[in-house]
Scaffold this motif. Structure first.
Motif, PDB file in Angstrom:
ATOM      1  N   PRO A   1      -5.481 -10.703   6.887  1.00  0.00           N
ATOM      2  CA  PRO A   1      -4.462 -10.914   7.928  1.00  0.00           C
ATOM      3  C   PRO A   1      -5.026 -10.710   9.338  1.00  0.00           C
ATOM      4  CG  PRO A   1      -4.024  -8.909   6.688  1.00  0.00           C
ATOM      5  CD  PRO A   1      -5.114  -9.629   5.973  1.00  0.00           C
TER       6      PRO A   1
ATOM      7  N   GLU B   1      -9.495   8.161   3.586  1.00  0.00           N
ATOM      8  CA  GLU B   1     -10.373   7.700   2.505  1.00  0.00           C
ATOM      9  C   GLU B   1     -10.967   8.841   1.688  1.00  0.00           C
ATOM     10  OE1 GLU B   1     -13.298   5.068   4.200  1.00  0.00           O
ATOM     11  OE2 GLU B   1     -11.814   3.481   4.563  1.00  0.00           O
TER      12      GLU B   1
ATOM     13  N   PRO C   1      -4.093  -1.394  -0.827  1.00  0.00           N
ATOM     14  CA  PRO C   1      -3.045  -2.408  -0.934  1.00  0.00           C
ATOM     15  C   PRO C   1      -3.166  -3.099  -2.290  1.00  0.00           C
ATOM     16  CG  PRO C   1      -4.212  -2.582   1.167  1.00  0.00           C
ATOM     17  CD  PRO C   1      -5.005  -1.642   0.303  1.00  0.00           C
TER      18      PRO C   1
ATOM     19  N   TYR D   1      -7.086   4.443   1.387  1.00  0.00           N
ATOM     20  CA  TYR D   1      -7.713   4.069   0.121  1.00  0.00           C
ATOM     21  C   TYR D   1      -7.728   5.240  -0.867  1.00  0.00           C
ATOM     22  CZ  TYR D   1      -9.374  -0.240   2.388  1.00  0.00           C
ATOM     23  OH  TYR D   1      -9.457  -1.448   3.035  1.00  0.00           O
TER      24      TYR D   1
ATOM     25  N   ASP E   1       2.770   1.581  15.204  1.00  0.00           N
ATOM     26  CA  ASP E   1       1.553   1.328  14.421  1.00  0.00           C
ATOM     27  C   ASP E   1       0.332   1.516  15.313  1.00  0.00           C
ATOM     28  OD1 ASP E   1       0.064   0.575  12.237  1.00  0.00           O
ATOM     29  OD2 ASP E   1       0.857  -1.465  12.120  1.00  0.00           O
ATOM     30  N   ASP E   2      -0.769   1.935  14.703  1.00  0.00           N
ATOM     31  CA  ASP E   2      -2.034   2.092  15.429  1.00  0.00           C
ATOM     32  C   ASP E   2      -1.845   2.992  16.650  1.00  0.00           C
ATOM     33  OD1 ASP E   2      -2.785   0.158  13.572  1.00  0.00           O
ATOM     34  OD2 ASP E   2      -2.557  -1.487  15.002  1.00  0.00           O
TER      35      ASP E   2
ATOM     36  N   GLU F   1       3.692   0.143   2.557  1.00  0.00           N
ATOM     37  CA  GLU F   1       3.561  -0.801   3.665  1.00  0.00           C
ATOM     38  C   GLU F   1       3.271  -2.173   3.071  1.00  0.00           C
ATOM     39  OE1 GLU F   1       0.697  -0.024   6.822  1.00  0.00           O
ATOM     40  OE2 GLU F   1       1.171  -1.957   7.769  1.00  0.00           O
TER      41      GLU F   1
ATOM     42  N   GLN G   1       0.842  -1.203   0.000  1.00  0.00           N
ATOM     43  CA  GLN G   1       0.000   0.000   0.000  1.00  0.00           C
ATOM     44  C   GLN G   1       0.877   1.253   0.000  1.00  0.00           C
ATOM     45  OE1 GLN G   1      -2.677   0.749   3.351  1.00  0.00           O
ATOM     46  NE2 GLN G   1      -4.088   1.813   1.966  1.00  0.00           N
TER      47      GLN G   1
ATOM     48  N   ARG H   1      -6.383   4.610  12.107  1.00  0.00           N
ATOM     49  CA  ARG H   1      -7.561   4.913  11.287  1.00  0.00           C
ATOM     50  C   ARG H   1      -8.765   5.347  12.128  1.00  0.00           C
ATOM     51  NH1 ARG H   1     -11.170   1.011   8.951  1.00  0.00           N
ATOM     52  NH2 ARG H   1      -9.867  -0.680   9.684  1.00  0.00           N
TER      53      ARG H   1
ATOM     54  N   MET I   1       0.281  -8.630   4.272  1.00  0.00           N
ATOM     55  CA  MET I   1       0.222 -10.031   3.856  1.00  0.00           C
ATOM     56  C   MET I   1      -1.193 -10.429   3.469  1.00  0.00           C
ATOM     57  SD  MET I   1       1.861 -13.228   5.911  1.00  0.00           S
ATOM     58  CE  MET I   1       3.299 -12.353   6.503  1.00  0.00           C
ATOM     59  N   ARG I   2      -1.281 -11.268   2.471  1.00  0.00           N
ATOM     60  CA  ARG I   2      -2.566 -11.798   2.009  1.00  0.00           C
ATOM     61  C   ARG I   2      -2.459 -13.295   1.880  1.00  0.00           C
ATOM     62  NH1 ARG I   2      -3.816  -7.705   3.465  1.00  0.00           N
ATOM     63  NH2 ARG I   2      -4.709  -5.891   2.433  1.00  0.00           N
TER      64      ARG I   2
ATOM     65  N   ASN J   1       5.330  -4.855   8.927  1.00  0.00           N
ATOM     66  CA  ASN J   1       4.749  -5.115  10.248  1.00  0.00           C
ATOM     67  C   ASN J   1       5.500  -6.238  10.942  1.00  0.00           C
ATOM     68  OD1 ASN J   1       2.149  -3.442  10.351  1.00  0.00           O
ATOM     69  ND2 ASN J   1       1.996  -4.475   8.363  1.00  0.00           N
TER      70      ASN J   1
HETATM   71  P1  C2E Z   1      -2.009  -2.380  10.014  1.00  0.00           P
HETATM   72  O1  C2E Z   1      -0.567  -2.671  10.034  1.00  0.00           O
HETATM   73  O2  C2E Z   1      -2.501  -1.283  10.876  1.00  0.00           O
HETATM   74  O3  C2E Z   1      -2.362  -2.123   8.476  1.00  0.00           O
HETATM   75  C1  C2E Z   1      -3.280  -1.191   8.022  1.00  0.00           C
HETATM   76  C2  C2E Z   1      -4.586  -1.846   7.671  1.00  0.00           C
HETATM   77  O4  C2E Z   1      -5.538  -0.851   7.290  1.00  0.00           O
HETATM   78  C3  C2E Z   1      -4.499  -2.807   6.486  1.00  0.00           C
HETATM   79  O5  C2E Z   1      -5.427  -3.869   6.702  1.00  0.00           O
HETATM   80  C4  C2E Z   1      -4.972  -1.929   5.324  1.00  0.00           C
HETATM   81  O6  C2E Z   1      -5.475  -2.665   4.234  1.00  0.00           O
HETATM   82  C5  C2E Z   1      -6.050  -1.139   6.003  1.00  0.00           C
HETATM   83  N1  C2E Z   1      -6.312   0.152   5.345  1.00  0.00           N
HETATM   84  C6  C2E Z   1      -5.421   0.960   4.751  1.00  0.00           C
HETATM   85  N2  C2E Z   1      -6.019   2.071   4.287  1.00  0.00           N
HETATM   86  C7  C2E Z   1      -7.327   1.962   4.589  1.00  0.00           C
HETATM   87  C8  C2E Z   1      -8.467   2.809   4.360  1.00  0.00           C
HETATM   88  O7  C2E Z   1      -8.387   3.886   3.780  1.00  0.00           O
HETATM   89  N3  C2E Z   1      -9.655   2.349   4.826  1.00  0.00           N
HETATM   90  C9  C2E Z   1      -9.778   1.159   5.468  1.00  0.00           C
HETATM   91  N4  C2E Z   1     -10.985   0.794   5.865  1.00  0.00           N
HETATM   92  N5  C2E Z   1      -8.727   0.343   5.702  1.00  0.00           N
HETATM   93  C10 C2E Z   1      -7.514   0.743   5.273  1.00  0.00           C
HETATM   94  P2  C2E Z   1      -5.051  -5.363   6.409  1.00  0.00           P
HETATM   95  O8  C2E Z   1      -4.182  -5.447   5.194  1.00  0.00           O
HETATM   96  O9  C2E Z   1      -6.303  -6.139   6.441  1.00  0.00           O
HETATM   97  O10 C2E Z   1      -4.151  -5.769   7.653  1.00  0.00           O
HETATM   98  C11 C2E Z   1      -4.683  -5.800   8.942  1.00  0.00           C
HETATM   99  C12 C2E Z   1      -3.610  -5.946   9.978  1.00  0.00           C
HETATM  100  O11 C2E Z   1      -2.962  -7.238   9.856  1.00  0.00           O
HETATM  101  C13 C2E Z   1      -2.482  -4.945   9.836  1.00  0.00           C
HETATM  102  O12 C2E Z   1      -2.848  -3.705  10.400  1.00  0.00           O
HETATM  103  C14 C2E Z   1      -1.381  -5.639  10.602  1.00  0.00           C
HETATM  104  O13 C2E Z   1      -1.538  -5.449  11.982  1.00  0.00           O
HETATM  105  C15 C2E Z   1      -1.639  -7.098  10.266  1.00  0.00           C
HETATM  106  N6  C2E Z   1      -0.717  -7.516   9.181  1.00  0.00           N
HETATM  107  C16 C2E Z   1      -0.855  -7.432   7.851  1.00  0.00           C
HETATM  108  N7  C2E Z   1       0.220  -7.928   7.202  1.00  0.00           N
HETATM  109  C17 C2E Z   1       1.077  -8.323   8.159  1.00  0.00           C
HETATM  110  C18 C2E Z   1       2.389  -8.934   8.156  1.00  0.00           C
HETATM  111  O14 C2E Z   1       3.017  -9.156   7.106  1.00  0.00           O
HETATM  112  N8  C2E Z   1       2.935  -9.215   9.384  1.00  0.00           N
HETATM  113  C19 C2E Z   1       2.307  -8.950  10.556  1.00  0.00           C
HETATM  114  N9  C2E Z   1       2.909  -9.275  11.713  1.00  0.00           N
HETATM  115  N10 C2E Z   1       1.101  -8.376  10.606  1.00  0.00           N
HETATM  116  C20 C2E Z   1       0.484  -8.074   9.427  1.00  0.00           C
END
Ligand code: C2E
Ligand code: MG
Ligand code: MG
Ligand code: MG
Length: 293
Positions: free
Chosen positions: A74, A240, A264, A259, A180-181, A59, A45, A204, A62-63, A118
């Motif tokens: 994830p 967004e 992503p 977004y 993060d967060d 960023e 992303q 967010r 993972m999918r 992450n």
């Molecule tokens: P995160 O690290 O806080 O990643 C941001 C999340 O917000 C991502 O969700 C992304 O798709 C989503 N996002 C970004 N922009 C927007 C937006 O404008 N609107 C909305 N509604 N969502 C947005 P995603 O990809 O589903 O990942 C969720 C969480 O899973 C991540 O939160 C992270 O904590 C974890 N994650 C994802 N990939 C990895 C990885 O490779 N390793 C680890 N340890 N954790 C991961």
């Protein structure tokens, strides 16, 4: 239809359950299979400059492309991988693959970029983590300074003394640390003083109701102020709308991720984004993660 079955079953799942549900267990078994089958992929992303909207970095997200469930989020499989330790394997792979991918992104863009990865709490605390980090940097040939490691407040607070040691080692490699967060975890602001942190990613949850919400506005302004005084960069997550973008950029937030400026996307789509000016228009519909899972 397989996807719909997947959706329906996922509704029953509650991530707050203490004991694993039957569904978790079958998902867990499927995960080991998925590693062997190569079903895990990385999406990227864009993180953009809030003034120019140029892509500064990505960023890594993972999918899991499950053959019948479709895209598994994830948010569902990382907690399971965290529990059974598979995160160490997945995380090491993601870190190395992301660093290698960064090289290719830079070749396409013909300018320096960075990659943000992450790191889960268990990965951060793993004995082999620094070896994994060094291997990713050496193998890919990127410089440590192009790497941002995203950790949460919780990761720091589990064992602050250990965290201090690891963060010092990361700083030796010039890798930057992002929280993060930011603002959603259990921690004290004292850690901003104690640890060598470079980036705050505003969650967010604080962006969603901007510019209407006075409370969220107050929180974002306070974080931006704090970051300015501590010389930290700020990334607004989950932007967004143009209104949210304007609100944050007008108040000095340097980076935006959401977004609005890019979902992503698969690596090949990211390369198109880097080489086309109006990349937002070029994104295929399937660049978005599967909404229900
Ligand atoms: P995160 O690290 O806080 O990643 C941001 C999340 O917000 C991502 O969700 C992304 O798709 C989503 N996002 C970004 N922009 C927007 C937006 O404008 N609107 C909305 N509604 N969502 C947005 P995603 O990809 O589903 O990942 C969720 C969480 O899973 C991540 O939160 C992270 O904590 C974890 N994650 C994802 N990939 C990895 C990885 O490779 N390793 C680890 N340890 N954790 C991961
Ligand atoms: Mg993150
Ligand atoms: Mg985040
Ligand atoms: Mg998050």
């Amino acid at each position: 239809r397989a996807k719909e079955t997947g959706k329906a079953r996922c509704v029953v799942y509650s991530p707050r359950h203490n004991s694993p549900t039957e569904h978790d267990i079958s998902l867990e078994a499927a995960m080991f299979q998925a590693v062997r089958e190569g079903e895990f992929v990385l999406y990227y992303q864009p993180i953009v400059d809030a003034k120019t909207r140029e892509i500064e970095g990505f960023e890594t997200l993972m999918r899991w492309k499950h053959p019948t469930l479709g895209m598994v989020s994830p948010a569902r499989f990382i907690p399971i991988a965290e529990t059974n330790g598979l995160i160490n394997l997945l995380g090491a792979w993601a870190l190395k693959a992301a660093c290698v991918q960064l090289k290719q992104f830079e070749e396409a863009a013909r300018r320096p970029l960075y990659i943000s990865v992450n790191i889960s709490p268990r990965q951060f605390r793993n004995d082999k983590f620094l070896e994994v980090l060094d291997d990713a940097i050496a193998f890919s040939g990127i410089s440590g300074a192009q790497l941002v490691l995203e950790i949460t407040e919780g990761t720091l607070m589990i064992d602050p003394a250990h965290a201090e040691t690891i963060l010092a080692k990361m700083a030796e490699r010039h890798a930057r640390i992002a929280i993060d967060d930011f603002g959603t975890g259990y921690s004290s602001l004292a850690y901003l003083k104690r640890f060598p942190i470079s980036v705050l990613k505003i969650d967010r949850a604080f962006i969603r109701d901007l510019p209407g919400s006075q409370k969220d506005g107050a929180i974002c302004n306070a974080v931006l102020d704090l970051a300015r005084h501590l010389s930290l960069s700020v990334v607004a997550e989950g932007v967004e709308t143009e209104e949210q973008f304007a609100y944050m950029s007008e108040r000095g937030c340097q980076y935006v991720q959401g977004y609005l400026t890019g979902k992503p996307m698969a690596a090949n789509v990211a390369i198109t984004a880097l080489t086309e000016r109006h990349y937002a228009d070029l994104m295929p519909a399937d660049a978005a993660p599967h909404p229900a899972l």
